[in-house]
Design a protein around this motif. Structure first.
Motif, PDB file in Angstrom:
ATOM      1  N   ALA A  84       0.824  -1.208   0.000  1.00 48.02           N
ATOM      2  CA  ALA A  84       0.000   0.000   0.000  1.00 48.02           C
ATOM      3  C   ALA A  84       0.856   1.255   0.000  1.00 48.02           C
ATOM      4  N   SER A  85       0.170   2.392  -0.043  1.00 50.08           N
ATOM      5  CA  SER A  85       0.823   3.686  -0.254  1.00 50.08           C
ATOM      6  C   SER A  85       1.621   4.174   0.950  1.00 50.08           C
ATOM      7  N   LEU A  86       2.632   4.963   0.619  1.00 51.52           N
ATOM      8  CA  LEU A  86       3.420   5.704   1.597  1.00 51.52           C
ATOM      9  C   LEU A  86       2.922   7.139   1.611  1.00 51.52           C
ATOM     10  N   VAL A  87       2.644   7.642   2.806  1.00 52.37           N
ATOM     11  CA  VAL A  87       2.240   9.042   2.966  1.00 52.37           C
ATOM     12  C   VAL A  87       3.412   9.819   3.549  1.00 52.37           C
ATOM     13  N   GLY A  88       3.683  11.000   2.966  1.00 52.02           N
ATOM     14  CA  GLY A  88       4.724  11.880   3.488  1.00 52.02           C
ATOM     15  C   GLY A  88       4.123  13.026   4.277  1.00 52.02           C
ATOM     16  N   LEU A  89       4.693  13.319   5.439  1.00 48.09           N
ATOM     17  CA  LEU A  89       4.287  14.464   6.257  1.00 48.09           C
ATOM     18  C   LEU A  89       5.314  15.584   6.108  1.00 48.09           C
ATOM     19  N   PHE A  90       4.829  16.802   6.068  1.00 47.61           N
ATOM     20  CA  PHE A  90       5.686  17.973   5.945  1.00 47.61           C
ATOM     21  C   PHE A  90       5.380  18.932   7.093  1.00 47.61           C
ATOM     22  N   GLY A  91       6.409  19.672   7.535  1.00 46.70           N
ATOM     23  CA  GLY A  91       6.205  20.600   8.633  1.00 46.70           C
ATOM     24  C   GLY A  91       7.099  21.812   8.523  1.00 46.70           C
ATOM     25  N   PRO A  92       7.359  22.461   9.648  1.00 50.82           N
ATOM     26  CA  PRO A  92       8.124  23.710   9.625  1.00 50.82           C
ATOM     27  C   PRO A  92       9.556  23.519   9.144  1.00 50.82           C
ATOM     28  N   VAL A  93      10.084  24.525   8.465  1.00 48.78           N
ATOM     29  CA  VAL A  93      11.455  24.503   7.972  1.00 48.78           C
ATOM     30  C   VAL A  93      12.142  25.793   8.411  1.00 48.78           C
ATOM     31  N   VAL A  94      13.313  25.649   9.035  1.00 53.26           N
ATOM     32  CA  VAL A  94      14.158  26.790   9.371  1.00 53.26           C
ATOM     33  C   VAL A  94      15.277  26.823   8.351  1.00 53.26           C
ATOM     34  N   ALA A  95      15.327  27.856   7.524  1.00 51.54           N
ATOM     35  CA  ALA A  95      16.259  27.903   6.403  1.00 51.54           C
ATOM     36  C   ALA A  95      17.713  27.710   6.845  1.00 51.54           C
ATOM     37  N   ASP A  96      18.399  26.783   6.140  1.00 46.14           N
ATOM     38  CA  ASP A  96      19.839  26.556   6.316  1.00 46.14           C
ATOM     39  C   ASP A  96      20.225  26.129   7.729  1.00 46.14           C
ATOM     40  N   ASP A  97      19.306  25.543   8.475  1.00 45.22           N
ATOM     41  CA  ASP A  97      19.622  25.098   9.834  1.00 45.22           C
ATOM     42  C   ASP A  97      18.814  23.840  10.148  1.00 45.22           C
TER      43      ASP A  97
END
Length: 650
Positions: free
Chosen positions: A476-489
């Motif tokens: 079955a499928s893989l789900v990706g979670l995305f969240g906050p990103v602090v640039a270059d760190d």
């Protein structure tokens, strides 16, 4: 020695992945137990002190669903039904059992009924709630007047029942008390066996070492020789040591096959480690043989391996090729094929997941994945009496205890498991993107799951992986979670993520979205569900460049974990390469899959920010992988428990 049924518990096997775990748990409580087919006749069952009916992959409504003998629930014998066993009991007593709108796969808190409290739940830490492993699709939605609901989930689904008839000691558990993830499962089993059924605690385990050596000597007689396949992991190392001690070194030939899918420098390290403990190895360079290998599956030639994408086909080709190389080596040594045996470190979970008849009394279990040591060719050799498997009754932790008893060094015993097929099953192969048939429905669930937390989003990734849900195999499928990103760190990014919320999403999404069995966190800028970048992959096969890419990534991850002292704390850390490229031509993704377990049948990922995965260590891994000469498109962290996701992705 004859069985005293009056002091024995019969475990009726309905095809569960956990039947042997039930058996083990009962014996750990000093109670003798036997695994029997579900349809064992009543006159046989009536002699036992208590009965336990296991779970299974089927639905009680299936025409081919496994059936017990008529009158099972009329017997005057204490009975505990687990998962499928509870649903059988509920059906018998007129309860409403239906397929739910959502699955339940993972660890859940259940609420315990009181007034009076069920005797199974006496002496738990709390009289109100406990955490258990649930993995099922069908549910008991309404009980009849003959049955009392004694526990339920937060959604109101019945989690345990007690038959009201005071003359019957019958109970049902929708959850699995036998696994580690049910934190008070042993107390519940103890209550059933002793407080309810009155089973005597008189069983004593024979020494594992003595049992194994006796088994080997019984299998291999006279001057016959044994070829031992040694991967260098704890299972094959313990197996080789046992055979060596049972028969003497002059009758044992240990071979290590480098199949081309080992970790970076692994074969050299394996040979050195085992020679240091007195096991002389013959190392066979087999990479080209494996890359070009074929086998026959259901009368059809399958292969070559370096062109296959189906995970089961890959496993079968690899397993059969190991056997053929072994037979070739026997011929080179001038050994009589009719007087030589093959020894391998097959464990109980290998046989369970392969649905071997050695581990499935009712022959109703689903194949989760074919293990390299339990292919069709291995089964033919086994049926001919030529396969020696002294560890087939054991689980990983038991094998480690046996290794210590044999005097093997701690560093060898504590090595993380590495699958026989090696990195071949940690590379997801594909020609094209995987698109689930219910993609729109999954997207709707994902939107709802993240609607109240705008800092987080979820999307279907274009690959599928193997899972285990309701005792059955899923792809079955893989789900990706995305969240906050602090640039270059990266460290600041890892620190900004609410990992407990991420893990809650990883638990809830597979139970609400049918066709999803795995959820992973994706580092980097978020990509919206439906974005073109999520529909692209880099075609991937088992070619030398792809294998080398994963070997480098695997070496980076293991070096950082080793420096942090985590390799001995984490039970297993597969590093997976998969073909999603997020719109970057030629790129692929790398996943870190941590697993924490004792029984190796269930497990949980390490929560970032805890001692098992400090945030600084995770950030260092992500940075190091992205700094590779051939960097991944994205680094992801698997947040899925087992079940619903298996430890390995294939």
């Amino acid at each position: 020695m004859a069985t005293d049924e009056s002091a024995t518990v019969a475990i009726l096997d309905a095809g569960s992945q956990f039947s042997k775990v039930i058996d083990r748990r009962v014996r750990e409580l000093a109670v003798h137990s036997e695994i029997l087919p579900l349809d064992t006749p009543l006159d046989v069952l009536a002699k036992y002190k208590a009965l336990i009916v296991s779970g299974g992959p089927g639905s009680v409504y299936d025409a081919a669903a496994p059936q017990a003998a008529d009158g099972l629930f009329d017997l005057d014998v204490p009975l505990l039904g687990i998962c499928y066993g509870m649903q059988m009991m509920a059906m018998h007593y007129g309860c409403r059992v239906e397929a739910g709108e959502v699955r339940q796969d993972g660890v859940f808190a259940i609420q315990l009924a009181s007034e009076p409290i069920c005797p199974l739940f006496a002496d738990l830490a709390s009289a109100e709630t406990t955490e258990v492993l649930l993995t099922h699709g069908d549910s008991v939605l309404e009980v009849s007047e003959d049955v009392r609901s004694v526990a339920a989930t937060d959604e109101g689904i019945v989690a345990a029942i007690e038959v009201r008839d005071a003359n019957k000691a019958q109970f049902g558990l929708q959850f699995h008390p036998e696994v580690d993830l049910s934190v008070e499962g042993m107390t519940i089993l103890r209550n059933f066996l002793f407080a309810v059924a009155g089973v005597p605690a008189t069983y004593t385990l024979t020494s594992r070492k003595e049992m194994a050596i006796e088994y080997i000597r019984g299998m291999v007689s006279g001057d016959d020789k044994v070829l031992v396949l040694v991967s260098g992991g704890v299972d094959s190392s313990v197996c080789a040591t046992l055979v060596n001690e049972a028969l003497g070194p002059e009758r044992v030939v240990c071979i290590h096959v480098d199949n081309g899918f080992m970790r970076k420098g692994e074969s050299t390290q394996v040979a050195a480690a085992l020679r240091a403990v007195g096991l002389e190895l013959d190392v066979i360079e087999g990479a080209e043989t494996f890359y070009n290998a074929h086998t026959e599956v259901d009368g059809v030639s399958v292969g070559p391996l370096n062109e296959l994408v189906n995970p089961e086909a890959k496993r079968k080709v690899i397993g059969d090729t190991f056997m053929r190389i072994t037979n070739t080596k026997a011929a080179e040594l001038g050994l009589d094929p009719n007087a030589v045996f093959l020894a391998q470190g097959t464990l109980r979970p290998d046989l369970i997941e392969s649905a071997s008849k050695l581990a499935n009394a009712s022959a109703t279990a689903s194949v989760i994945k074919t293990h390299h040591n339990d292919t069709a060719l291995v089964r033919l050799l086994r049926d001919a009496g030529r396969v020696v498997e002294p560890l087939q009754e054991y689980h990983k932790d038991e094998v480690r205890q046996l290794g210590l008893e044999l005097g093997l060094p701690e560093h060898l015993i504590s090595r993380q498991p590495f699958p026989g097929p090696g990195l071949a099953i940690r590379i997801l192969c594909a020609h094209s993107a995987f698109v689930p048939p219910n993609a729109a429905a999954i997207a709707e669930v994902l939107a709802g799951a993240t609607a109240e937390t705008p800092d987080y989003s979820a999307a279907v990734l274009p690959v599928a992986s193997v899972g285990v849900q309701g005792d059955g195999r899923t792809y079955a499928s893989l789900v990706g979670l995305f969240g906050p990103v602090v640039a270059d760190d990266t460290l600041a990014t890892v620190d900004a993520i609410d990992w407990r919320h991420v893990f809650d999403l990883a638990k809830s999404i597979p139970k609400r979205a049918r066709g999803v069995n795995r959820v992973a966190y994706v580092f980097g800028e978020r990509v919206a569900n439906g974005d073109a970048a999520l529909a692209t992959i880099t075609p991937t096969l088992l070619t030398p460049d792809v294998i080398a890419s994963l070997q480098e990534a695997d070496a980076v991850v293991n070096a950082i974990l080793g420096d942090a002292g985590l390799l001995t704390k984490l039970s297993q850390v597969p590093v997976i390469l998969f073909p999603a490229n997020f719109g970057v031509d030629g790129a692929r993704c790398i996943c870190i899959r941590t697993m924490v377990t004792n029984d190796f049948m269930t497990g949980v990922p390490a929560l970032p920010g805890t001692e098992l995965m400090p945030k600084a260590v995770l950030a260092a891994i992500v940075d190091a992988l992205l700094a590779l000469p051939n960097p991944p498109a994205r680094v992801v962290y698997d947040c899925t428990s087992k079940p619903p996701g298996t430890t390995e992705w294939e």
